[in-house]
Design an enzyme around this catalytic site. Structure first.
Site, PDB file in Angstrom:
ATOM      1  N   GLY A  35       0.836  -1.197   0.000  1.00 33.27           N
ATOM      2  CA  GLY A  35       0.000   0.000   0.000  1.00 33.27           C
ATOM      3  C   GLY A  35       0.866   1.240   0.000  1.00 33.27           C
ATOM      4  O   GLY A  35       2.045   1.195   0.350  1.00 33.27           O
ATOM      5  N   GLY A  37       0.767   5.765   0.609  1.00 36.76           N
ATOM      6  CA  GLY A  37       0.065   6.981   0.999  1.00 36.76           C
ATOM      7  C   GLY A  37       0.908   8.182   0.637  1.00 36.76           C
ATOM      8  O   GLY A  37       1.908   8.069  -0.092  1.00 36.76           O
ATOM      9  N   PHE A  39       2.864  10.004   2.565  1.00 38.66           N
ATOM     10  CA  PHE A  39       4.172  10.075   3.215  1.00 38.66           C
ATOM     11  C   PHE A  39       4.869   8.722   3.341  1.00 38.66           C
ATOM     12  O   PHE A  39       6.020   8.664   3.732  1.00 38.66           O
ATOM     13  CB  PHE A  39       4.029  10.678   4.615  1.00 38.66           C
ATOM     14  CG  PHE A  39       3.358  12.017   4.619  1.00 38.66           C
ATOM     15  CD1 PHE A  39       4.026  13.139   4.171  1.00 38.66           C
ATOM     16  CD2 PHE A  39       2.040  12.145   5.035  1.00 38.66           C
ATOM     17  CE1 PHE A  39       3.406  14.385   4.156  1.00 38.66           C
ATOM     18  CE2 PHE A  39       1.414  13.382   5.033  1.00 38.66           C
ATOM     19  CZ  PHE A  39       2.094  14.501   4.585  1.00 38.66           C
ATOM     20  N   ALA A  40       4.174   7.631   3.055  1.00 42.73           N
ATOM     21  CA  ALA A  40       4.768   6.311   3.325  1.00 42.73           C
ATOM     22  C   ALA A  40       4.323   5.271   2.311  1.00 42.73           C
ATOM     23  O   ALA A  40       3.261   5.392   1.688  1.00 42.73           O
ATOM     24  CB  ALA A  40       4.397   5.860   4.738  1.00 42.73           C
ATOM     25  N   LYS A  41       5.166   4.264   2.162  1.00 47.10           N
ATOM     26  CA  LYS A  41       4.835   3.075   1.383  1.00 47.10           C
ATOM     27  C   LYS A  41       5.075   1.855   2.261  1.00 47.10           C
ATOM     28  O   LYS A  41       6.009   1.843   3.060  1.00 47.10           O
ATOM     29  CB  LYS A  41       5.698   2.993   0.118  1.00 47.10           C
ATOM     30  CG  LYS A  41       5.415   4.088  -0.900  1.00 47.10           C
ATOM     31  CD  LYS A  41       6.282   3.924  -2.142  1.00 47.10           C
ATOM     32  CE  LYS A  41       5.964   5.018  -3.168  1.00 47.10           C
ATOM     33  NZ  LYS A  41       6.815   4.896  -4.372  1.00 47.10           N
ATOM     34  N   VAL A  42       4.231   0.845   2.101  1.00 41.53           N
ATOM     35  CA  VAL A  42       4.333  -0.361   2.921  1.00 41.53           C
ATOM     36  C   VAL A  42       4.627  -1.560   2.023  1.00 41.53           C
ATOM     37  O   VAL A  42       3.912  -1.786   1.034  1.00 41.53           O
ATOM     38  CB  VAL A  42       3.053  -0.612   3.739  1.00 41.53           C
ATOM     39  CG1 VAL A  42       3.203  -1.861   4.606  1.00 41.53           C
ATOM     40  CG2 VAL A  42       2.733   0.597   4.613  1.00 41.53           C
ATOM     41  N   LYS A  57       7.183  -0.337   6.706  1.00 37.53           N
ATOM     42  CA  LYS A  57       6.617   0.962   6.337  1.00 37.53           C
ATOM     43  C   LYS A  57       7.779   1.925   6.139  1.00 37.53           C
ATOM     44  O   LYS A  57       8.528   2.209   7.068  1.00 37.53           O
ATOM     45  CB  LYS A  57       5.694   1.439   7.462  1.00 37.53           C
ATOM     46  CG  LYS A  57       4.996   2.762   7.216  1.00 37.53           C
ATOM     47  CD  LYS A  57       4.058   3.060   8.393  1.00 37.53           C
ATOM     48  CE  LYS A  57       3.357   4.389   8.250  1.00 37.53           C
ATOM     49  NZ  LYS A  57       2.458   4.642   9.411  1.00 37.53           N
ATOM     50  N   ASP A 150      -9.353   6.801  14.503  1.00 36.10           N
ATOM     51  CA  ASP A 150      -9.644   6.530  13.089  1.00 36.10           C
ATOM     52  C   ASP A 150      -9.957   5.048  12.894  1.00 36.10           C
ATOM     53  O   ASP A 150      -9.461   4.408  11.969  1.00 36.10           O
ATOM     54  CB  ASP A 150      -8.462   6.947  12.206  1.00 36.10           C
ATOM     55  CG  ASP A 150      -8.840   7.014  10.722  1.00 36.10           C
ATOM     56  OD1 ASP A 150     -10.046   7.176  10.422  1.00 36.10           O
ATOM     57  OD2 ASP A 150      -7.942   6.892   9.873  1.00 36.10           O
ATOM     58  N   LYS A 152     -11.902   2.006  11.629  1.00 34.54           N
ATOM     59  CA  LYS A 152     -12.766   1.690  10.491  1.00 34.54           C
ATOM     60  C   LYS A 152     -12.294   0.349   9.928  1.00 34.54           C
ATOM     61  O   LYS A 152     -11.169  -0.090  10.213  1.00 34.54           O
ATOM     62  CB  LYS A 152     -12.678   2.785   9.418  1.00 34.54           C
ATOM     63  CG  LYS A 152     -11.258   3.069   8.930  1.00 34.54           C
ATOM     64  CD  LYS A 152     -11.233   4.249   7.958  1.00 34.54           C
ATOM     65  CE  LYS A 152      -9.796   4.568   7.534  1.00 34.54           C
ATOM     66  NZ  LYS A 152      -9.745   5.716   6.603  1.00 34.54           N
ATOM     67  N   ASN A 155      -8.796  -0.131   8.595  1.00 34.31           N
ATOM     68  CA  ASN A 155      -7.675  -0.141   9.546  1.00 34.31           C
ATOM     69  C   ASN A 155      -7.700  -1.357  10.471  1.00 34.31           C
ATOM     70  O   ASN A 155      -6.979  -1.396  11.461  1.00 34.31           O
ATOM     71  CB  ASN A 155      -7.676   1.141  10.384  1.00 34.31           C
ATOM     72  CG  ASN A 155      -7.227   2.342   9.582  1.00 34.31           C
ATOM     73  OD1 ASN A 155      -6.566   2.203   8.553  1.00 34.31           O
ATOM     74  ND2 ASN A 155      -7.597   3.534  10.021  1.00 34.31           N
ATOM     75  N   ASP A 168      -2.652   1.094  11.948  1.00 34.12           N
ATOM     76  CA  ASP A 168      -2.645   2.510  11.568  1.00 34.12           C
ATOM     77  C   ASP A 168      -3.002   3.435  12.729  1.00 34.12           C
ATOM     78  O   ASP A 168      -4.121   3.948  12.832  1.00 34.12           O
ATOM     79  CB  ASP A 168      -3.585   2.763  10.393  1.00 34.12           C
ATOM     80  CG  ASP A 168      -3.236   4.079   9.678  1.00 34.12           C
ATOM     81  OD1 ASP A 168      -2.462   4.865  10.248  1.00 34.12           O
ATOM     82  OD2 ASP A 168      -3.738   4.304   8.572  1.00 34.12           O
ATOM     83  N   THR A 191     -12.359   9.484   9.761  1.00 36.61           N
ATOM     84  CA  THR A 191     -12.974   9.247   8.458  1.00 36.61           C
ATOM     85  C   THR A 191     -14.444   9.648   8.543  1.00 36.61           C
ATOM     86  O   THR A 191     -15.137   9.244   9.492  1.00 36.61           O
ATOM     87  CB  THR A 191     -12.840   7.762   8.085  1.00 36.61           C
ATOM     88  OG1 THR A 191     -11.439   7.437   8.041  1.00 36.61           O
ATOM     89  CG2 THR A 191     -13.469   7.461   6.736  1.00 36.61           C
TER      90      THR A 191
END
Length: 487
Positions: A35, A37, A39-42, A57, A150, A152, A155, A168, A191
């Protein structure tokens, strides 16, 4: 003689071989992207030393500094270290290069819970099990002063055993973040479909109550396959959330209906609390409290503990959710240390060599072994190891602390929760000579004041008769001053 260089010929040219994989920091073979985002990649990665899969991460230092997120990242690391729980994704370590920061985390094979719900509503028993695990994890985080903010299905991950893992914590807050003197949080985050009405009001909110609201939305989604508050127009959706306008499908049982209306109560003061959820009829069906401990920086459930049989592990589980801990002691049933189980043969304590003794004492004078250094205390004794361990167990039992023992190590844990978890103390016994042992007592977690109070009121008076009084007429090994205090 100089070495001769062999001549190269066409048939001696380098054959293409298998390419050596590039290793991240010499240990991790990085695989596919899981995944990404802002600021980050996993990525999934394999630890070449242990052959275990992890999730890594990767964050860009440049972006973190540019967007002013340094304090944010530090807080996320501190939070992940604080909330070690079987239903929370574990942070193993943090590494860095000149340009990147890497979080090495538990790899959860089953993916997001969202992908399962997106195919349709879940069976009631399955939804209930996930909800029970979610509440257990959230309850644990709250006792540590951590609020996720957050929650959901995206996550929430599911592992190969079908167990939930909360992930997360990037938007999480800690209790000490509240400002303005009202004890409330004020950051607008979360969210939209899962956010609580008091967050929308922007007048401050209780982080625990906000998480409970999100848990209610998640439970509705698991059981209905759709959101309780939904509208294409986000303003209209917020209006529904603020008014608490939702309808339960006809297949919801009366007990589930009642629980959902208490979870999605728009008034945070009357909204159901975690202890009340634990006592709810719908929630309690088939519920088992998770019991766990960490040892040698590894998280274990009691089912993994060779000292406890399956029957014992289940015995008093129903009353122990409050004492779940990320410490070296677990919330085991108190009967474990009360003679229900025959004590295995006492092993000989590990011996100390000269280097161990030097590292124990800040000076070479052996009187330095009788010392207190803030969170730890040591003393000498001529008593048998079994006598010392029995006395430690008696002291713990007298104040209703739980006990675990492994060989010559004893862990003692209180039940009173704080931001640093319950008070947890580890005692280990070492052999100095065939007739003298060193007993080392350390605070593993909990508040320093609570540790000092326990030592002064319970531990020291209870162990005083076991302490070998130092011979002040004996010639010290070296003329350097001892810096410690008597036990």
């Amino acid at each position: 003689m100089a070495a001769s260089t062999p001549a190269k010929s066409g048939n001696q040219s380098k054959r293409p071989g298998k390419k050596e994989p590039k290793l991240l920091l010499g240990r991790f073979e990085v695989g596919k992207l899981l995944g990404a985002g802002t600021f980050a990649k996993v990525y999934v990665a394999r630890n070449v030393r242990t052959d275990e899969l992890v999730a890594i991460k990767a964050l860009s230092k440049e972006k973190i500094v540019k967007w002013g997120l340094v304090a944010h990242i530090k807080r996320e690391i501190a939070i992940l270290r604080r909330v070690r729980h079987p239903y929370v994704v574990q942070l193993f370590e943090v590494m860095a290069t000149k340009t990147k920061i890497y979080f090495v985390m538990e790899y959860v094979r089953g993916g997001e819970l969202f992908s399962r719900v997106s195919k349709g509503r879940l069976r009631e028993d399955t939804a209930r099990r996930y909800f029970q695990q979610l509440v257990s994890a959230v309850a644990f985080c709250h006792t540590r002063g951590v609020f996720h903010r957050d929650l959901k299905p995206e996550n929430l991950l599911v592992d190969e055993n079908g167990d939930l893992k909360v992930s997360d914590f990037g938007l999480s807050a800690v209790a000490e973040q509240s400002r303005g003197g009202d004890g409330l949080l004020h950051t607008f985050c979360g969210t939209p479909a899962y956010v609580a009405p008091e967050v929308l009001s922007r007048r401050g909110y209780d982080g625990a109550k906000v998480d409970i609201w999100s848990c209610g939305v998640i439970l509705f989604v698991l059981m209905a396959g759709s959101l309780p508050f939904h509208d294409r127009n986000i303003v209209s959706m917020y209006r529904k959330i603020y008014k608490g306008e939702f309808r339960c499908p006809r297949w919801f049982s009366p007990d589930l209906n009642l629980l959902l209306h208490r979870l999605l109560d728009t008034n945070p003061r009357t909204r159901i609390t975690i202890p009340e959820i634990m006592e709810d009829n719908w929630f309690k069906k088939g519920f088992r409290h998770v019991q766990f401990y960490t040892e040698d920086d590894q998280l274990h459930t009691l089912a993994d503990d060779p000292q406890m049989g399956a029957d014992e592990a289940q015995g008093d589980a129903g009353s122990l959710w409050e004492t779940e801990s990320d410490c070296s002691v677990i919330s085991c049933a108190s009967s474990v240390s009360e003679g229900k189980r025959a004590r295995p043969g006492m092993s000989r304590p590990p011996s100390l060599n000269a280097f161990d003794i030097i590292s124990f004492s800040r000076g070479f004078d052996l009187s330095g072994l009788f010392e207190e250094t803030g969170d730890e205390t040591r003393f000498l004794s001529k008593e048998p190891v079994s006598t010392i361990i029995t006395k430690l167990e008696e002291i713990a039992k007298a104040v209703s602390f739980t006990v675990r023992r492994k060989d010559c190590r004893v862990s003692i844990e209180g039940t009173r929760e704080g931001e640093n978890g319950p008070l947890t103390i580890a005692a280990e016994i070492f052999e100095l000579t065939p007739s003298i042992v060193v007993v080392e007592v350390k605070k593993k977690s909990g508040d320093k004041e609570t540790y000092e109070e326990f030592c002064n009121k319970e531990l020291k008076p209870g162990l005083q008769h076991l302490v070998l009084a130092p011979d002040y007429n004996a010639k010290p090994v070296d003329s350097g001053k001892g810096t410690g205090k008597n036990f």
